[in-house]
Design an enzyme around this catalytic site. Structure first.
Site, PDB file in Angstrom:
ATOM      1  N   CYS A 111       0.805  -1.238   0.000  1.00  0.00           N
ATOM      2  CA  CYS A 111       0.000   0.000   0.000  1.00  0.00           C
ATOM      3  C   CYS A 111       0.830   1.278   0.000  1.00  0.00           C
ATOM      4  O   CYS A 111       0.323   2.344  -0.343  1.00  0.00           O
ATOM      5  CB  CYS A 111      -0.950   0.011   1.194  1.00  0.00           C
ATOM      6  SG  CYS A 111      -2.092  -1.361   1.186  1.00  0.00           S
ATOM      7  N   HIS A 249      -3.090   7.237   4.048  1.00  0.00           N
ATOM      8  CA  HIS A 249      -3.556   5.969   3.494  1.00  0.00           C
ATOM      9  C   HIS A 249      -4.888   5.631   4.172  1.00  0.00           C
ATOM     10  O   HIS A 249      -5.096   5.959   5.336  1.00  0.00           O
ATOM     11  CB  HIS A 249      -2.533   4.858   3.745  1.00  0.00           C
ATOM     12  CG  HIS A 249      -2.973   3.542   3.190  1.00  0.00           C
ATOM     13  ND1 HIS A 249      -3.344   3.398   1.877  1.00  0.00           N
ATOM     14  CD2 HIS A 249      -3.139   2.322   3.763  1.00  0.00           C
ATOM     15  CE1 HIS A 249      -3.706   2.143   1.663  1.00  0.00           C
ATOM     16  NE2 HIS A 249      -3.596   1.477   2.802  1.00  0.00           N
ATOM     17  N   ASN A 279     -10.001   0.708   0.406  1.00  0.00           N
ATOM     18  CA  ASN A 279      -8.542   0.727   0.396  1.00  0.00           C
ATOM     19  C   ASN A 279      -8.050   0.339  -0.999  1.00  0.00           C
ATOM     20  O   ASN A 279      -8.188  -0.817  -1.392  1.00  0.00           O
ATOM     21  CB  ASN A 279      -8.032  -0.255   1.459  1.00  0.00           C
ATOM     22  CG  ASN A 279      -6.518  -0.371   1.487  1.00  0.00           C
ATOM     23  OD1 ASN A 279      -5.820   0.276   0.714  1.00  0.00           O
ATOM     24  ND2 ASN A 279      -6.030  -1.208   2.394  1.00  0.00           N
TER      25      ASN A 279
HETATM   26  N1  ACO Z   1     -19.017  -8.857   7.648  1.00  0.00           N
HETATM   27  C1  ACO Z   1     -19.565  -9.266   8.773  1.00  0.00           C
HETATM   28  N2  ACO Z   1     -18.859  -9.748   9.800  1.00  0.00           N
HETATM   29  C2  ACO Z   1     -17.526  -9.817   9.659  1.00  0.00           C
HETATM   30  C3  ACO Z   1     -16.889  -9.394   8.493  1.00  0.00           C
HETATM   31  C4  ACO Z   1     -17.684  -8.901   7.449  1.00  0.00           C
HETATM   32  N3  ACO Z   1     -17.163  -8.462   6.290  1.00  0.00           N
HETATM   33  N4  ACO Z   1     -15.550  -9.581   8.648  1.00  0.00           N
HETATM   34  C5  ACO Z   1     -15.366 -10.095   9.868  1.00  0.00           C
HETATM   35  N5  ACO Z   1     -16.550 -10.250  10.486  1.00  0.00           N
HETATM   36  C6  ACO Z   1     -16.831 -10.745  11.810  1.00  0.00           C
HETATM   37  C7  ACO Z   1     -15.737 -11.645  12.323  1.00  0.00           C
HETATM   38  O1  ACO Z   1     -15.918 -12.958  11.834  1.00  0.00           O
HETATM   39  C8  ACO Z   1     -15.921 -11.549  13.816  1.00  0.00           C
HETATM   40  O2  ACO Z   1     -16.987 -12.404  14.183  1.00  0.00           O
HETATM   41  P1  ACO Z   1     -16.906 -13.243  15.570  1.00  0.00           P
HETATM   42  O3  ACO Z   1     -16.862 -12.205  16.647  1.00  0.00           O
HETATM   43  O4  ACO Z   1     -18.176 -14.015  15.536  1.00  0.00           O
HETATM   44  O5  ACO Z   1     -15.671 -14.056  15.463  1.00  0.00           O
HETATM   45  C9  ACO Z   1     -16.406 -10.112  14.031  1.00  0.00           C
HETATM   46  O6  ACO Z   1     -16.867  -9.666  12.735  1.00  0.00           O
HETATM   47  C10 ACO Z   1     -15.355  -9.162  14.530  1.00  0.00           C
HETATM   48  O7  ACO Z   1     -14.177  -9.321  13.766  1.00  0.00           O
HETATM   49  P2  ACO Z   1     -12.884  -8.495  14.106  1.00  0.00           P
HETATM   50  O8  ACO Z   1     -11.757  -8.983  13.262  1.00  0.00           O
HETATM   51  O9  ACO Z   1     -12.674  -8.475  15.565  1.00  0.00           O
HETATM   52  O10 ACO Z   1     -13.318  -7.025  13.642  1.00  0.00           O
HETATM   53  P3  ACO Z   1     -12.517  -5.697  13.801  1.00  0.00           P
HETATM   54  O11 ACO Z   1     -13.326  -4.711  14.529  1.00  0.00           O
HETATM   55  O12 ACO Z   1     -11.110  -5.921  14.250  1.00  0.00           O
HETATM   56  O13 ACO Z   1     -12.425  -5.176  12.301  1.00  0.00           O
HETATM   57  C11 ACO Z   1     -11.024  -5.078  10.371  1.00  0.00           C
HETATM   58  C12 ACO Z   1     -11.789  -5.980  11.311  1.00  0.00           C
HETATM   59  C13 ACO Z   1     -11.998  -4.127   9.710  1.00  0.00           C
HETATM   60  C14 ACO Z   1     -10.331  -5.907   9.309  1.00  0.00           C
HETATM   61  C15 ACO Z   1      -9.996  -4.273  11.187  1.00  0.00           C
HETATM   62  O14 ACO Z   1      -9.237  -5.140  11.990  1.00  0.00           O
HETATM   63  C16 ACO Z   1      -9.072  -3.499  10.320  1.00  0.00           C
HETATM   64  O15 ACO Z   1      -9.463  -2.542   9.692  1.00  0.00           O
HETATM   65  N6  ACO Z   1      -7.775  -3.862  10.307  1.00  0.00           N
HETATM   66  C17 ACO Z   1      -6.756  -3.123   9.615  1.00  0.00           C
HETATM   67  C18 ACO Z   1      -7.096  -2.748   8.225  1.00  0.00           C
HETATM   68  C19 ACO Z   1      -6.375  -3.573   7.297  1.00  0.00           C
HETATM   69  O16 ACO Z   1      -5.729  -4.482   7.694  1.00  0.00           O
HETATM   70  N7  ACO Z   1      -6.508  -3.272   6.031  1.00  0.00           N
HETATM   71  C20 ACO Z   1      -5.880  -3.953   4.989  1.00  0.00           C
HETATM   72  C21 ACO Z   1      -4.435  -3.976   5.190  1.00  0.00           C
HETATM   73  S1  ACO Z   1      -3.634  -3.715   3.730  1.00  0.00           S
HETATM   74  C22 ACO Z   1      -2.993  -2.272   3.931  1.00  0.00           C
HETATM   75  O17 ACO Z   1      -3.603  -1.262   3.738  1.00  0.00           O
HETATM   76  C23 ACO Z   1      -1.689  -2.419   4.426  1.00  0.00           C
END
Ligand code: ACO
Length: 373
Positions: A111, A249, A279
């Site tokens: 990214c 970003h 993203n």
């Molecule tokens: N729709 C519905 N539910 C979902 C989805 C979805 N698309 N995705 C995950 N869930 C569920 C999970 O299964 C989990 O369910 P559970 O509690 O029954 O196990 C629940 O939602 C919570 O999941 P978490 O992973 O705890 O959610 P979190 O609040 O951490 O958000 C996210 C996840 C959005 C990915 C966040 O961690 C994030 O933004 N991380 C960083 C962003 C990122 O990595 N971007 C890409 C990287 S690439 C770059 O730019 C470098």
């Protein structure tokens, strides 16, 4: 002293829109979850290759600068979704632009690829090795997304933008940057199936599996982006109050809010595109920069900060002094051919193709390049 002024800018967004409601038609998710956890409401799906998308963005950037492609000394193609590995993709863009005097290189830091590319071109201009450069940030991720994985499939989109750099005696362009990498966390984002490590056949060519630890990336992103920003600001003798606009970003709205809070900046100083585009990896910051200019959010001679992170986990922040001009010198009629299918139809096609591409590139190319001119 020589600086590298940003004299041209242009974007090219694929027109096909994939909404959160579209995603909910084939995976267990909904608009409420995606928009509240990430800020994303829709993203774009490209019907053309990365070279085609970036070609339109580049022609617009060159017109904006009033520069001919033949005047370019260098093209840096920032992307992690290169059309081809060999030959490099920058050479494809050089050929399409007719930039016959330009050197051409690819830079992949995921990214942050556009921003690392910007540092590369900036340094070459400032040392006097070259006088002009085109720096591109482009991603076409949809064809290799794992559309069965709701953890990642809802986050990404396609897009492209480019800037033109030209040698200048005025102190403008990139004034300083901090680049770094948390390699101990490189396993938190891995797209299995995209490199030579997979040539032995563990994953069918054209298929991918995404290893993704969103929560760890989230934490590292906040620390990396705010540390890099504080570092570059203090080394350049500036404080956050000197910054006119932050163009970060955009992987998750909550990450951006945390970084702004850590830097002591209010959110009205932050330019956001995440709601509409998700993203776009390397394309995110340059597309946002172009839209900020189009919307009159960049004041002449103002300071910009561009904190970012990417797979690796690479991170960085650039301090940029904008120049006098915030409007294009010229425009162009060059545009993409219209898509013949909706974003959802294209995604359904990618899913149907999964596992059928085999060892030939035919399956992938049939989807990715069918509608290229
Ligand atoms: N729709 C519905 N539910 C979902 C989805 C979805 N698309 N995705 C995950 N869930 C569920 C999970 O299964 C989990 O369910 P559970 O509690 O029954 O196990 C629940 O939602 C919570 O999941 P978490 O992973 O705890 O959610 P979190 O609040 O951490 O958000 C996210 C996840 C959005 C990915 C966040 O961690 C994030 O933004 N991380 C960083 C962003 C990122 O990595 N971007 C890409 C990287 S690439 C770059 O730019 C470098």
């Amino acid at each position: 002293m020589t600086y590298a002024a940003i004299t041209g800018w242009g974007k090219c967004m694929p027109p096909a829109v994939l909404s959160n409601a579209d995603l909910a038609t084939f995976m267990d998710t909904d608009d409420e979850w995606i928009s509240t956890r990430t800020g994303i409401r829709e993203r774009r799906v490209s019907h053309v290759s990365g070279v085609d998308l970036s070609h339109v963005a580049s022609v617009r950037a060159l017109a904006c600068a009033g520069l001919a492609a033949t005047d370019l000394d260098l093209i840096v193609y920032g992307s992690c979704s290169n059309d081809e590995q060999i030959p490099n993709t920058a050479s494809g863009l050089q050929y399409k632009l007719g930039a016959t005097h330009a050197a051409a290189m690819d830079v992949n830091t995921a990214c942050t690829s556009f921003l690392y590319s910007l540092s590369t071109a900036n340094a070459l201009i400032r040392t006097g090795a070259i006088k002009s450069a085109l720096v591109v940030g482009v991603e076409v991720i949809a064809p290799f997304m794992d559309w069965h994985n709701r953890n990642v499939a809802v986050l990404f989109g396609d897009g492209a933008a480019a800037v033109v750099l030209q040698a200048s005696e005025r102190p403008e362009g990139v004034l300083g940057e901090k680049l770094g990498c948390y390699a101990d966390a490189r396993q938190t984002l891995r797209v299995r199936g995209t490199g030579l490590a997979y040539a032995s056949g563990a994953v069918t060519y054209g298929d991918t599996l995404w290893d993704f630890d969103g929560q760890e990336i989230f934490k590292r992103a906040v620390v990396g982006m705010s540390h890099a920003s504080a570092d570059v600001l203090s080394r350049c003798g500036h404080g956050i109050d000197d910054i006119g606009l932050i163009v970060p970003h955009q992987a998750n709205l909550r990450i951006i809010e945390f970084v702004a809070r850590k830097l002591g900046a209010s959110m009205d100083k932050v330019f956001l595109t995440i709601q509409r585009y998700g993203n776009m990896s390397a394309a995110t910051v340059p597309v946002a920069l172009v839209e900020a200019l189009e919307e009159g959010r960049v004041a002449p001679n103002s300071l910009l900060l561009t904190p970012a992170f990417g797979g690796g986990l690479t991170w960085c922040s650039h301090l940029i002094r904008w120049g006098e001009r915030t409007t294009p010198r010229d425009g162009t009629d060059v545009d993409l051919p219209p898509p013949t299918r909706s974003a959802l139809e294209m995604v359904r096609q990618f899913m149907a193709n999964k596992g059928t591409a085999g060892r030939s590139t035919a399956g992938l190319n049939a989807v990715r390049f069918a509608e290229s001119p």
